[in-house]
Design a protein around this motif. Structure first.
Motif, short mmCIF file in Angstrom:
data_model
loop_
_atom_site.label_atom_id
_atom_site.label_comp_id
_atom_site.label_asym_id
_atom_site.label_seq_id
_atom_site.Cartn_x
_atom_site.Cartn_y
_atom_site.Cartn_z
N ASP A 1 77.80 -17.45 10.06
CA ASP A 1 77.76 -16.02 10.35
C ASP A 1 78.80 -15.81 11.44
N VAL A 2 80.00 -15.43 11.04
CA VAL A 2 81.13 -15.37 11.95
C VAL A 2 80.88 -14.36 13.08
N THR A 3 80.38 -13.19 12.75
CA THR A 3 80.15 -12.15 13.76
C THR A 3 79.14 -12.59 14.81
N ALA A 4 78.07 -13.24 14.36
CA ALA A 4 77.02 -13.70 15.29
C ALA A 4 77.39 -15.01 15.97
N GLY A 5 78.42 -15.69 15.48
CA GLY A 5 78.81 -16.96 16.07
C GLY A 5 77.83 -18.08 15.77
N HIS A 6 77.19 -18.04 14.61
CA HIS A 6 76.18 -19.03 14.24
C HIS A 6 76.63 -19.84 13.03
N VAL A 7 76.42 -21.15 13.09
CA VAL A 7 76.71 -22.02 11.95
C VAL A 7 75.45 -22.83 11.63
N ALA A 8 75.04 -22.79 10.37
CA ALA A 8 73.93 -23.62 9.88
C ALA A 8 74.53 -24.71 9.01
N ARG A 9 74.19 -25.95 9.33
CA ARG A 9 74.69 -27.10 8.56
C ARG A 9 73.52 -27.74 7.83
N GLY A 10 73.59 -27.71 6.51
CA GLY A 10 72.54 -28.29 5.70
C GLY A 10 71.51 -27.24 5.29
N ALA A 11 70.83 -27.52 4.19
CA ALA A 11 69.86 -26.57 3.63
C ALA A 11 68.72 -26.30 4.60
N HIS A 12 68.31 -27.30 5.37
CA HIS A 12 67.19 -27.11 6.31
C HIS A 12 67.56 -26.10 7.39
N GLN A 13 68.74 -26.25 8.00
CA GLN A 13 69.18 -25.30 9.02
C GLN A 13 69.40 -23.92 8.42
N PHE A 14 69.93 -23.88 7.20
CA PHE A 14 70.15 -22.59 6.54
C PHE A 14 68.81 -21.88 6.33
N ARG A 15 67.80 -22.60 5.88
CA ARG A 15 66.48 -22.00 5.66
C ARG A 15 65.94 -21.42 6.98
N LYS A 16 66.11 -22.16 8.08
CA LYS A 16 65.68 -21.67 9.39
C LYS A 16 66.43 -20.38 9.77
N PHE A 17 67.72 -20.35 9.46
CA PHE A 17 68.53 -19.17 9.72
C PHE A 17 67.97 -17.96 8.96
N VAL A 18 67.62 -18.15 7.70
CA VAL A 18 67.05 -17.07 6.88
C VAL A 18 65.74 -16.58 7.51
N GLU A 19 64.89 -17.51 7.95
CA GLU A 19 63.64 -17.12 8.59
C GLU A 19 63.88 -16.27 9.84
N ILE A 20 64.88 -16.66 10.63
CA ILE A 20 65.21 -15.90 11.84
C ILE A 20 65.69 -14.49 11.46
N CYS A 21 66.51 -14.40 10.44
CA CYS A 21 66.99 -13.09 9.98
C CYS A 21 65.82 -12.21 9.56
#
Length: 112
Positions: free
Chosen positions: A33-53
């Motif tokens: 997420d370039v605007t937010a300055g966030h990078v999720a690496r791997g499906a597990h981190q991506f899933r956590k990112f979705v939960e936060i959103c």
């Protein structure tokens, strides 16, 4: 994934099931997420990112404006409603799943 995977992917985002969204990415996805300055690496981190959103912006719904896809890449223009925030997602595909993604959106328009 079917040819209409873009619509299916954003429909998943419009739900509340992080696993449904994570099903579209590879195990080693790099999702930025370039605007937010966030990078999720791997499906597990991506899933956590979705939960936060989902927690931070529970009413967000995405409308796909336009998309271009090929066997190994894509670009999607979207609007996050009800805020009217315009954005775009650009990335690569591997075996029909998202291997990398970069989201660009107008942070000046965002007020959750």
């Amino acid at each position: 994934m079917a040819d209409n995977w873009v619509e299916e992917y954003f429909t998943a985002w419009n739900g509340t099931d992080a696993d449904a969204v994570a099903a579209f990415v590879t195990d080693d996805v790099v999702f930025e997420d370039v605007t937010a300055g966030h990078v999720a690496r791997g499906a597990h981190q991506f899933r956590k990112f979705v939960e936060i959103c989902y927690r931070r912006v529970p009413d967000a719904r995405y409308e796909v404006v336009a998309s271009r896809t090929s066997d190994d890449s894509y670009a999607v223009e979207w609007v996050m409603q009800p805020m009217g925030v315009r954005g775009a997602s650009v990335g690569t595909l591997r075996e029909g799943r998202i291997a990398s993604n970069r989201d660009y959106w107008n942070g000046a328009e965002f007020q959750p």
